[in-house]
Scaffold this motif. Structure first.
Motif, short mmCIF file in Angstrom:
data_model
loop_
_atom_site.label_atom_id
_atom_site.label_comp_id
_atom_site.label_asym_id
_atom_site.label_seq_id
_atom_site.Cartn_x
_atom_site.Cartn_y
_atom_site.Cartn_z
N HIS A 29 0.67 40.27 41.94
CA HIS A 29 1.08 39.28 40.96
C HIS A 29 2.18 38.38 41.51
CE1 HIS A 29 0.10 43.20 38.94
NE2 HIS A 29 -0.88 42.43 38.49
N SER A 30 2.15 37.13 41.12
CA SER A 30 3.19 36.19 41.55
C SER A 30 4.25 35.97 40.49
CB SER A 30 2.55 34.83 41.88
OG SER A 30 1.62 34.96 42.94
N HIS A 31 3.87 36.17 39.23
CA HIS A 31 4.79 35.89 38.14
C HIS A 31 5.04 37.17 37.34
CE1 HIS A 31 4.28 31.72 39.18
NE2 HIS A 31 2.98 31.87 39.09
N TYR A 32 6.16 37.76 37.59
CA TYR A 32 6.47 39.04 36.96
C TYR A 32 7.99 39.14 36.79
CZ TYR A 32 7.76 40.17 41.74
OH TYR A 32 8.36 40.15 42.97
N GLN A 33 8.40 40.17 36.13
CA GLN A 33 9.81 40.47 36.02
C GLN A 33 10.01 41.96 36.19
OE1 GLN A 33 11.33 39.23 32.20
NE2 GLN A 33 9.85 40.41 31.04
N MET A 34 11.15 42.32 36.71
CA MET A 34 11.51 43.72 36.89
C MET A 34 12.91 43.93 36.33
SD MET A 34 10.12 44.59 40.74
CE MET A 34 10.62 46.31 40.61
N GLY A 35 13.15 45.13 35.89
CA GLY A 35 14.48 45.39 35.37
C GLY A 35 14.63 46.79 34.86
N TRP A 36 15.60 46.94 33.96
CA TRP A 36 15.99 48.26 33.50
C TRP A 36 16.15 48.33 31.99
CZ3 TRP A 36 16.30 51.96 37.24
CH2 TRP A 36 16.33 51.52 38.56
N TYR A 93 17.96 55.88 32.75
CA TYR A 93 17.64 54.48 33.04
C TYR A 93 16.22 54.40 33.60
CZ TYR A 93 22.40 52.96 32.15
OH TYR A 93 23.60 52.66 31.54
N PHE A 94 15.43 53.54 33.00
CA PHE A 94 14.03 53.37 33.39
C PHE A 94 13.82 51.99 34.00
CE2 PHE A 94 12.18 57.10 31.44
CZ PHE A 94 13.07 57.42 30.43
N CYS A 95 13.23 51.99 35.16
CA CYS A 95 12.82 50.72 35.77
C CYS A 95 11.48 50.30 35.17
CB CYS A 95 12.68 50.90 37.28
SG CYS A 95 12.14 49.42 38.16
N THR A 96 11.30 49.00 35.02
CA THR A 96 10.05 48.49 34.50
C THR A 96 9.60 47.27 35.27
OG1 THR A 96 8.87 47.76 32.50
CG2 THR A 96 11.17 47.10 32.73
N GLY A 108 8.96 53.34 35.39
CA GLY A 108 9.31 54.40 36.30
C GLY A 108 9.57 55.69 35.57
N GLN A 109 9.88 56.72 36.33
CA GLN A 109 10.10 58.06 35.77
C GLN A 109 11.44 58.18 35.08
OE1 GLN A 109 7.99 60.66 35.85
NE2 GLN A 109 6.67 60.48 37.62
N GLY A 110 12.37 57.33 35.47
CA GLY A 110 13.71 57.39 34.88
C GLY A 110 14.68 58.11 35.80
N THR A 111 15.90 57.65 35.77
CA THR A 111 16.96 58.30 36.55
C THR A 111 18.19 58.44 35.65
OG1 THR A 111 18.25 58.18 38.61
CG2 THR A 111 17.80 56.09 37.51
N LEU A 112 18.83 59.59 35.74
CA LEU A 112 19.92 59.91 34.81
C LEU A 112 21.25 59.36 35.32
CD1 LEU A 112 20.94 61.41 32.29
CD2 LEU A 112 21.20 63.44 33.74
N VAL A 113 21.94 58.68 34.44
CA VAL A 113 23.31 58.22 34.71
C VAL A 113 24.23 58.90 33.70
CG1 VAL A 113 24.87 56.25 34.66
CG2 VAL A 113 22.59 56.01 35.67
#
Length: 117
Positions: A29-36, A93-96, A108-113
């Motif tokens: 994909h060329s047009h996407y977004q990623m974040g948390w 925290y989950f990445c998407t 994502g699976q999530g990472t604990l903070v």
């Protein structure tokens, strides 16, 4: 099929800093977004920060001035630098990865903070 690999997180004292990273593999994909997003037990998942494939970023009001999201140019990878952490930032925290058009999204699976003294 996009897959996400998260890293970072852990235990930090209030006022400290942590960095989270997320790398996406697959997809063309060329047009996407990623974040948390983040979630604490018993509460809904809440938005933290996102950045588009063109570099536009957006933050939750609660993290403005403390968190910075950045992307690695040429790669589908983002980092979240978290400074001046507070106890209320403790969460999983989950990445998407989400397309800007359409409903395709991957989590994502999530990472604990944990922010505690």
């Amino acid at each position: 099929q996009v897959r996400l690999v998260e890293s970072g997180g852990g235990l930090v004292e209030p006022g400290g800093s942590l960095s989270l990273s997320c790398a996406a593999s697959g997809g063309s994909h060329s047009h996407y977004q990623m974040g948390w997003y983040r979630q604490v037990p018993g509460k809904e998942r809440e938005f933290v920060a996102m950045i588009t494939s063109t570099g536009l970023s957006n933050y939750a009001e609660s993290v403005v001035g403390r968190f910075t999201i950045s992307r690695e140019t040429g790669k589908k990878a983002v980092s979240l630098q978290m400074n001046s952490l507070k106890a209320e930032d403790s969460a999983v925290y989950f990445c998407t990865y989400q397309l800007l058009v359409g409903s395709y999204e991957v989590w994502g699976q999530g990472t604990l903070v944990t922010v505690a003294s």
